[in-house]
Design an enzyme around this catalytic site. Structure first.
Site, short mmCIF file in Angstrom:
data_model
loop_
_atom_site.label_atom_id
_atom_site.label_comp_id
_atom_site.label_asym_id
_atom_site.label_seq_id
_atom_site.Cartn_x
_atom_site.Cartn_y
_atom_site.Cartn_z
N ASP A 178 0.99 -1.24 0.00
CA ASP A 178 -0.07 0.22 0.22
C ASP A 178 0.82 1.40 -0.05
O ASP A 178 2.10 1.24 0.16
CB ASP A 178 -1.01 0.07 1.31
CG ASP A 178 -2.17 0.78 1.09
OD1 ASP A 178 -2.26 1.76 -0.04
OD2 ASP A 178 -3.39 0.53 1.60
C1 NOJ Z 1 -3.93 4.02 0.02
C2 NOJ Z 1 -5.28 2.84 0.24
O1 NOJ Z 1 -5.05 2.11 1.54
C3 NOJ Z 1 -5.47 2.03 -0.80
O2 NOJ Z 1 -6.60 1.16 -0.84
C4 NOJ Z 1 -5.17 2.45 -2.27
O3 NOJ Z 1 -5.36 1.52 -3.22
C5 NOJ Z 1 -3.89 3.14 -2.36
N1 NOJ Z 1 -3.84 4.00 -1.16
C6 NOJ Z 1 -3.80 3.64 -3.62
O4 NOJ Z 1 -4.37 4.77 -3.86
#
Ligand code: NOJ
Length: 723
Positions: A266
């Site tokens: 993430d």
């Molecule tokens: C953080 C989020 O937790 C995740 O769900 C997302 O896909 C990523 N950022 C990318 O935007």
């Protein structure tokens, strides 16, 4: 995954180590272009070398086809190996045409609706240059304080699994190289939804048994459905952040489940190992994450800084790097990128494909299928010949109803409730009075008088209440989940003025609605319904469409009941009657009791469904046999409608305490007035397995209760035995 046109092994053999590491890094598009896209995480200057940018394998957060095509073109000119970049984004509930938030899609209980919406989103997003979506999010949830409950399909592992797998299949189709399909990335592995006290990014401490029984099945279902990527979660899981959690990433994901797809961190999750206090060095963070199987590092650059050195020191193997690169290039190949690096994306195609009347129609039908009629004392549906309508509340003419995280969707492209009703009933006299704000800290009552006057003067009143869309989604947890501000007071005054009132509720989570429920004769939960929310609301309120959604996450009576979920284990001191408000020495909340206001699976219709019979062909199930269950339902009302037939079991005695009820199958059926239908379900031994005290997945012979109905509300009960 179909493949393989490109000789990937040969390609890898000619890459330098720096080029290989480049494939393992994902950066925001603003590293490559002057991007206008939203940044979906904290932004820090990373300090990456300009030369290295030419080797980067993938990007996220770009805006539209033109930007994507320009970045890809420049990249292919600069990259010696001519390896196309991968373009990823969060297409959570639509690209430009926005459909209801996933929690609402769960409430549709309708995989067909999910399929249709996902395919539409894939078509639009692909025209806009997206190749991979960070969908589905299948985190299991029990606590409505957590803002990200809006992104899941709710509190039931089975429903979440069905909906997650459906999204994977619909987005990916049969052939990833088909330009209308996207690759998918299941997230957030694992148990991100178990954040303590519902506060985002917070610690998760849960037993392995609980994890395996409730939290893990939906991720596994997506893997079984062929998901191509997986994202570990931000949270610590029993003390160790997922990205560095060997038990989770190696033992469960790779050894037990055999996941062969690409793992992506993430946003800055590798970098956050330092903030978690796992180490004070970015080098350790790189080593921990890579050796736990994280192929791509998103928006931190520990791999860029340290992988080469770690290989030289023998702490990371070059073979493992090659394997990670191979997984990524295999995905690029399956998407057809080597021959078709922009997959036909263009602003012309985007304009032609997005927000078409057909797509708006899909979105409207989805919003209709997801809305849940929580309460109706006979007020709804309003007559289409109603002359004077008062639309009252902060959402009366608001276009801010698409829901958080709507990719390229715009508020001003949403149909408001006012616009929806105006289009349906052009001759009605509609008065709009906002009354008050939906913000928690805006307590101004200046609009009350106008609202009450409008209510008095109307034949029908529609209260349009809820929480702002930015109160749910990432980073947006709430400690109080009631209607914010002075909306309850506004509702009470309008209801005093006119009893022919129904309330619409817009929210990204189940809110605590006791006050409204006590005062208002009818409540229709709209969730955040997307681009066509107002049209759907109009059709539902005036009976053109019959509501058919069911609660996908319990609506607590009070926030203190959270976490609350229908499928909880038996306690040694249950109450005699769950609806009693007090019983000494029983598991109970004084005054409020334990039951939610609206339980999982609840949802009314404008017609009546009578469950006529439930027949089992046998009451004894052998280990390799099955029981056929036939449930007969009649529409005894006077209009057509849809019903979700839900089948629950209760394993009465087992070596580990079992949930008091557990959804094992459902089917949404349409019945015209007077029509009778029989739904057939099958029960087999694997459906009865559970994780025992030693964490073995077993079934045990013995007695089971079986019922059709919804949580805590059996319509017809029977029993069977596993022998
Ligand atoms: C953080 C989020 O937790 C995740 O769900 C997302 O896909 C990523 N950022 C990318 O935007």
């Amino acid at each position: 995954m179909k493949k393989q046109k490109t000789d990937i092994k040969a390609l890898i053999s000619q890459m330098t180590i720096d080029e290989k590491i480049g494939q393992l890094i994902q950066l925001n598009a603003n590293f490559f272009a002057d991007s206008s896209a939203d940044i979906t995480g904290p932004w820090e200057k990373l300090g990456i070398d300009k030369e290295a940018l030419k080797t980067i394998g993938s990007t996220l957060n770009f805006h539209g086809a033109d930007e994507m095509v320009a970045i890809q073109k420049k990249h292919l000119e600069e990259d010696r190996n001519k390896i196309p970049m991968l373009f990823m984004m969060d297409v959570i509930h639509g690209y430009r045409t926005i459909y209801p938030i996933p929690l609402a899609m769960g409430a549709s209980f309708d995989p067909e609706t999910v399929t249709e919406c996902s395919k539409m989103a894939a078509r639009e997003a692909s025209a806009g240059g997206i190749q991979v979506t960070f969908t589905p999010m299948v985190d299991y949830v029990r606590d409505a304080r957590w803002g990200r409950v809006m992104e899941t399909c709710g509190e039931d592992p089975y429903l979440n699994s069905v909906m997650g797998a459906t999204q994977v299949k619909a987005f990916q189709g049969d052939d990833l190289s088909d330009r209308d399909n996207l690759a998918t990335c299941v997230k957030h592995f694992a148990a991100y939804g178990g954040a303590e006290a519902g506060r985002d990014y917070n610690t998760v401490e849960i037993s392995e048994r609980l994890l395996r029984e409730y939290y893990l099945p939906a991720y596994k279902a997506c893997i079984d459905a062929g998901v191509t990527m997986l994202m570990p979660s931000f949270n610590t899981l029993n003390g160790v952040p997922s990205i560095a959690n060997k038990w989770l990433m190696k033992k469960v994901l790779k050894d037990e489940w055999g996941f062969e797809g690409v793992v992506i961190s993430d946003y800055n999750a590798v970098g956050e190992l330092l903030k978690h206090g796992m180490t004070d060095s970015t080098k350790d963070a790189a080593e921990m994450s890579f050796n736990c199987g994280c192929d791509i590092e998103m928006m931190s650059i520990t791999y860029y800084l340290h992988l080469k050195e770690l290989i030289a020191e023998g702490k990371v193997s070059e073979k493992a790097i090659d394997e990670a690169v191979e997984r990524i290039l295999t995905l690029k190949d399956a998407l057809g990128l080597f021959e078709d690096p922009t997959r036909g994306a263009s602003s012309e195609k985007e304009a032609a494909v997005c927000l078409t009347p057909e797509h708006r129609d899909i979105s409207r039908r989805a919003a209709e299928a997801c809305a849940v009629l929580l309460k109706n004392d006979g007020v709804l549906p309003f007559s289409e010949s109603t002359k004077k309508i008062a639309l009252i509340g902060p959402f009366a003419d608001s276009k801010e109803i698409k829901g958080f995280w709507a990719c390229c969707g715009k508020d001003d492209e949403c149909v408001s409730v006012y616009e929806g009703i105006k289009a349906l009933l052009p001759d009605a006299e509609i008065t709009v009075a906002r009354g008050c704000s939906a913000q928690w800290n805006e307590l101004d009552k200046d609009g009350f008088d106008e609202a009450v006057a409008a209510a008095k003067n109307a034949d029908a009143v529609i209260l349009c209440l809820g929480e702002p869309q930015k109160y749910s989604g990432e980073g947006n947890s709430r400690a109080d989940i009631g209607l914010p501000g002075v909306q309850n007071e506004l509702a009470a005054l309008c209801l005093e003025a006119n009893k022919n009132t129904a309330a619409l509720v817009f929210s990204g989570r189940p809110l605590t609605l006791c006050e409204l429920d006590a005062a208002c004769p009818a409540i229709l939960e709209m969730w955040f319904p997307g681009s066509e929310g107002g049209s759907a609301a109009a059709n539902l309120l005036f009976g053109k469409v019959n509501p058919s959604g069911k609660v996908s996450m319990s609506f607590p009576k009070a926030v203190g009941q959270c976490p609350i979920y229908y499928n909880h284990p038996s306690t040694g001191r249950p109450k005699r009657k769950p609806e009693d408000v007090h019983q000494p020495y029983a598991s109970n909340y004084i005054g409020c009791g334990n039951l939610p206001l609206y339980p999982f699976g609840h949802g009314l219709s404008y017609t009546e469904f009578t469950y006529e019979s439930m027949e089992l062909d046998t009451h004894e199930l052998t280990k390799d046999g099955k029981i056929t269950v036939k449930v007969t339902v009649k529409n005894t009302g006077d209009r057509a409608g849809k019903e979700v037939v839900q089948l629950y079991i209760h394993d009465l005695y087992a070596s580990a305490v079992r949930p008091i009820q557990q959804l094992v199958a459902f089917e949404k059926i349409s019945l015209s007035a007077g029509e009778t239908k029989t739904v057939t379900f099958e029960i087999s031994e694997p459906m009865l397995r559970f994780w025992d005290a030693e964490c073995k997945h077993i079934s045990e012979a013995g007695d089971f209760d079986l019922f059709v109905g919804y949580a805590d509300h059996p319509y017809i009960k029977d029993t069977f035995k596993l022998i």
